[in-house]
Scaffold this motif. Sequence first.
Motif, mmCIF file in Angstrom:
data_model
loop_
_atom_site.group_PDB
_atom_site.id
_atom_site.type_symbol
_atom_site.label_atom_id
_atom_site.label_comp_id
_atom_site.label_asym_id
_atom_site.label_seq_id
_atom_site.Cartn_x
_atom_site.Cartn_y
_atom_site.Cartn_z
ATOM 1 N N LYS A 72 0.837 -1.207 0.000
ATOM 2 C CA LYS A 72 0.000 0.000 0.000
ATOM 3 C C LYS A 72 0.876 1.264 0.000
ATOM 4 N N GLY A 73 2.022 1.166 0.671
ATOM 5 C CA GLY A 73 2.967 2.280 0.690
ATOM 6 C C GLY A 73 3.532 2.538 -0.694
ATOM 7 N N MET A 74 3.848 1.441 -1.431
ATOM 8 C CA MET A 74 4.356 1.582 -2.808
ATOM 9 C C MET A 74 3.284 2.220 -3.689
ATOM 10 N N GLU A 75 2.041 1.766 -3.497
ATOM 11 C CA GLU A 75 0.925 2.299 -4.294
ATOM 12 C C GLU A 75 0.744 3.790 -4.010
ATOM 13 N N THR A 76 0.864 4.153 -2.729
ATOM 14 C CA THR A 76 0.715 5.562 -2.340
ATOM 15 C C THR A 76 1.824 6.417 -2.941
ATOM 16 N N LEU A 77 3.063 5.889 -2.924
ATOM 17 C CA LEU A 77 4.188 6.642 -3.499
ATOM 18 C C LEU A 77 3.965 6.871 -4.995
ATOM 19 N N GLN A 78 3.513 5.822 -5.701
ATOM 20 C CA GLN A 78 3.218 5.964 -7.139
ATOM 21 C C GLN A 78 2.146 7.034 -7.353
ATOM 22 N N GLU A 79 1.096 7.002 -6.512
ATOM 23 C CA GLU A 79 -0.012 7.956 -6.639
ATOM 24 C C GLU A 79 0.480 9.378 -6.364
ATOM 25 N N LEU A 80 1.352 9.504 -5.348
ATOM 26 C CA LEU A 80 1.900 10.827 -5.020
ATOM 27 C C LEU A 80 2.781 11.357 -6.145
ATOM 28 N N ARG A 81 3.571 10.451 -6.779
ATOM 29 C CA ARG A 81 4.414 10.877 -7.907
ATOM 30 C C ARG A 81 3.543 11.395 -9.041
ATOM 31 N N PHE B 28 -9.330 12.844 -3.311
ATOM 32 C CA PHE B 28 -9.974 11.863 -2.436
ATOM 33 C C PHE B 28 -9.210 10.531 -2.449
ATOM 34 N N ALA B 29 -8.698 10.162 -3.630
ATOM 35 C CA ALA B 29 -7.952 8.906 -3.743
ATOM 36 C C ALA B 29 -6.725 8.949 -2.833
ATOM 37 N N LEU B 30 -6.049 10.121 -2.814
ATOM 38 C CA LEU B 30 -4.873 10.261 -1.944
ATOM 39 C C LEU B 30 -5.279 10.283 -0.479
ATOM 40 N N HIS B 31 -6.394 10.962 -0.207
ATOM 41 C CA HIS B 31 -6.886 11.019 1.180
ATOM 42 C C HIS B 31 -7.142 9.613 1.702
ATOM 43 N N ARG B 32 -7.701 8.767 0.833
ATOM 44 C CA ARG B 32 -8.015 7.384 1.237
ATOM 45 C C ARG B 32 -6.729 6.644 1.615
ATOM 46 N N LEU B 33 -5.633 6.956 0.908
ATOM 47 C CA LEU B 33 -4.371 6.254 1.173
ATOM 48 C C LEU B 33 -3.637 6.830 2.376
#
Lengths: 94, 224
Positions: A72-81, B28-33
């Motif tokens: 989930k952390g990897m997914e979050t980092l990708q999303e943040l990038r 919202f997608a980021l908030h969820r994470l």
Amino acid sequence: MAGKAKYRSQAGIVYDILQAIASEGKAPATRIMYAARLPYDRLRQMLDHLESVGLVREVADEDRTYYTLTSKGMETLQELRRTKRLLEQLGLRF
Amino acid sequence: MYHEVMLAIALLDALAAPLALLIAYKVFALHRLIGSRGLLLLGLGFSALSAALIFSGIAGYLAYSEAQTTVEPEFPMGHGWMHGMPHPWPAGEESVSWDLVSYAGLVFPLAYALILAGILVESVEVEEPGSQGGVLALSATGLLLGGDAFSISILSMITFNKLQYSRLDAGTIGYMVMLVSHILRLLAVVTGTAWLIALAEALRPSSLLAIVAGLRGGQSGGQG
């Protein structure tokens, strides 16, 4: 030598922490602290929060404690990038 | 001609509303994470902005349709904000479309307030913790004026806050265009200037287009 207090977004801090851990594979708190430019107490709070939402995992290796990214952390980092530039445009500080 | 402008405004709003919704979805997608309250407020702000743009778009289309089905003069008189002034809205004070513009005039400041709250809550002082807060105030045409005045102050704060740490990028320009659109609409209603309100209505959705266009300028990233 009192420097100006710096305002940063939570998302920006999370990005720097996750990025620091991802670049090392597994990283001790002190390494993350320098890479993320955070005082230790703030880093501890953030790491506890990130662990509670399942983004990082604490692992013990011999006598040292390291942090690794969860999937989930990897997914979050990708999303943040992907969204970093949008968030900056909207007014968040990274 | 003027009524075609109303149709163009409706189309611009129809284009901008999904963009605001897309931004809200991504936030919202980021908030969820991450689980950050600031991102939740920011997402709610852009959802509200999308709703306001939909209200505004429907109002533009209704103003265009009303003009097609009635024989009203191009600039209806008699119900203007000030005596002797023509009404800035082509369908006039009593029209459903003007009511919708008034409702949108309330939703816009709510949206901006949520966006500002999101930015402030999301901001943390790394060396010494601090906090800031905001207040909300509200006022048919008078309501719209109150809403615009409030929007102007909030957008000024957002723009000032952003200019403190970043150069003049597309995001800042987008907020500035939003700010100018509310100033122009306030002036349009006070002076009864029809073309000015059309310009203001057209500028607002353009601001979101500016932000999105700015994202195509390059990719930033790297390590801290």
